[in-house]
Design a protein around this motif. Sequence first.
Motif, PDB file in Angstrom:
ATOM      1  N   ASN A 239    -103.149 -20.888   1.212  1.00 31.84           N
ATOM      2  CA  ASN A 239    -101.977 -21.602   0.689  1.00 31.84           C
ATOM      3  C   ASN A 239    -101.010 -21.999   1.779  1.00 31.84           C
ATOM      4  O   ASN A 239    -100.459 -23.093   1.773  1.00 31.84           O
ATOM      5  CB  ASN A 239    -101.254 -20.731  -0.339  1.00 31.84           C
ATOM      6  N   GLU A 240    -100.828 -21.087   2.703  1.00 30.15           N
ATOM      7  CA  GLU A 240     -99.903 -21.352   3.799  1.00 30.15           C
ATOM      8  C   GLU A 240    -100.363 -22.594   4.582  1.00 30.15           C
ATOM      9  O   GLU A 240     -99.598 -23.521   4.829  1.00 30.15           O
ATOM     10  CB  GLU A 240     -99.846 -20.116   4.698  1.00 30.15           C
ATOM     11  N   TYR A 242    -102.627 -24.881   3.697  1.00 29.01           N
ATOM     12  CA  TYR A 242    -102.726 -26.043   2.826  1.00 29.01           C
ATOM     13  C   TYR A 242    -101.347 -26.680   2.607  1.00 29.01           C
ATOM     14  O   TYR A 242    -101.174 -27.892   2.665  1.00 29.01           O
ATOM     15  CB  TYR A 242    -103.348 -25.622   1.492  1.00 29.01           C
ATOM     16  N   GLY A 243    -100.360 -25.813   2.405  1.00 28.17           N
ATOM     17  CA  GLY A 243     -99.001 -26.288   2.163  1.00 28.17           C
ATOM     18  C   GLY A 243     -98.438 -27.055   3.352  1.00 28.17           C
ATOM     19  O   GLY A 243     -97.558 -27.902   3.192  1.00 28.17           O
ATOM     20  N   LYS A 244     -98.949 -26.754   4.545  1.00 29.90           N
ATOM     21  CA  LYS A 244     -98.454 -27.447   5.730  1.00 29.90           C
ATOM     22  C   LYS A 244     -99.378 -28.601   6.131  1.00 29.90           C
ATOM     23  O   LYS A 244     -99.311 -29.084   7.265  1.00 29.90           O
ATOM     24  CB  LYS A 244     -98.358 -26.459   6.903  1.00 29.90           C
TER      25      LYS A 244
END
Length: 454
Positions: A239-240, A242-244
Motif C-alpha cells: 500500500n505504501e 502503491y500510494g506513492k
Amino acid sequence: MTNEELWKTVLTEMELSLSRANFTTWFKGTAILANNSGAILVSVPNGFVKEWLENKFNRQILNIVRTLHPDVRDIKYAVGGLRMSIPTQKKDFAQFMPERTTEARQDTDIDKGTNLNRRYSFNSFVVGSNNELAHAASLAVTKNLGRVYNPLFLYGGVGLGKTHLLQATGNQALLEAPDKKVLYMSSERLTAEIIESIKNKTIEEMKQKYAKLDLLIIDDIQFIAGKERTQDIFFGTFNELYGKNKQIILSSDRPPSAIPALEERLRSRFEGGMIADIGIPDYETRLAILNTKCKEKSFEVDPNSLAYIASNIQKNIRELEGALNRIIAFSQIYNKTPDFKEVKKLLAAYLNTPYRKTTHQAILKSVADFYNITQNDLLKRSRKKEVVRPRQIAMYLLREETKSSFPEIGAKLGGRDHSTVIHAYEKIKKEEDGDETTKQEITLIKERLYQAFE
Ligand code: ADP
Ligand code: MG
C-alpha cells in the motif's frame, strides 16, 4: 581513438602474451561497452570470463590501456551487452566446462544491492504468442515506472520465463533510469527477511528500506500463501508503495484467484492492476529460443537436432535448454558434434517424461503442496472447502496417472467409499474439459509431480 580501436589494441597485445586457445577463451566476445572519463566498462559473454579477467588479467589490461589513456583509473567487467566482437571459432567453446560456467555465473552476475542477475535481458528474451502480452506490459513498465499497469502480475507454469522477464524488467528499468531504486526478491527470501526482522525487532527498518524503492519485484508470490505475518507486512509495504505511484511487479505460477490461503485484501490488490499470463511456446518460438541460446553460448548445433529438440520438448523452456546443454556437453567431451542418432539417445531422458511412472505417495504430496495443505488434510474427514476440492483433484489424478481402481483409491484416501471417488473423478474430469482454471491447476500439479521424479 574510438573504443573499438582502443580495445583492439588491448586484444593485439594480450594475444602476444597468451596461447591462441587461451586468448580466444578469455577474450572472445569482449568489447568496450562504455568509456566514461577514467572508468571503462568491458562487456564479457559470461560470468566465468568475467571472473578470470578480473582476477587474472585486469592488471595487464589496465597497463595496456594506460599507455594510451594515462588517466584511466579503473576497468569494470559486465556480463552481456555487445556480443561477438571477435569472430568466434566453433571449437573454442570446447574449453569451457558447462558446469563451471554456470557456477561462476551464479555468484558473479548477481548484483548485491538489487539482487538482479545481469544475465537476464530483454535482448535474450524471445517473444512469441505465448508471452507477447507479458513481454509488452513488462517493457512498457520499464519506461513508465508506477504510471501504467500497477501492479503488474505475471503468471505461468514452471520454466516458462517468468523469472527471466522479471529480471530483465529490473535490469532494463535501471538502464532507462540508473538512479532508480530497484529490488528483486523471491517470495521465500522476502518471508525469510520478515521472519528475521521480527526476531531482531527491526521491522521498522525493514519497512523503511522497502518504502524507498521505485520498483519492487517479487518472484513466485504464491509462496506467501498461508503465511499470515508475511502477508500482513507485505500488505503494508504494498500500500505504501502503491500510494506513492511506485511500481510493483509480481509473478506466480497461477492467477491471484487460484492462490489458496491468500488474504482477500491482497488478492484484490493483485487483481487491481494488469494480469498477463505466459503460456507454452509454440514450435517456432521454441526453435527461436534454442537458436538464441546457441548464440549466447557461442555454440553451433546442427539444424536437424535443434528441430528435433524443439518438436519433442514442448512444455518447459528450462528442459529445452537442458537438452541443448546435453548436446553441448557431448560435443565437448567427444570433441565432435553428435549426429542425429546420438542426439536422439542424448535426449531420451527428457523425451520419456510423459511415460514416467509415478506413485500414490508422490501424487498426494504434489497435490498437498500445490494447495498448501498437509497430506493428512487429504486423508481426514474434514468437509472444509479448502480441503474438499484438493481431495477431489487427488482422486482424479490417482485415477488418471496410476490407473488404480476406484476402491483402491478410496482406501488410499482415508478409507472412503468407491462411489465417493467415482463422483469426484467425474466431477473433476468434467471441469477439466470445460473450465480453463481447473485445466491449468491440473497441468501445474502434474508439472510438479513429474519434476519431483527427476
Ligand atoms: P520460470 O521463472 O517461469 O520458472 P525461468 O524464467 O527461470 O522460468 O525460465 C527458465 C529458462 O528458460 C531460463 O534459462 C530462461 O532464460 C529461459 N527462457 C524462458 N523463456 C524464454 C524466452 N522467451 N526467451 C529466451 N529464454 C527463455
Ligand atoms: Mg522462476
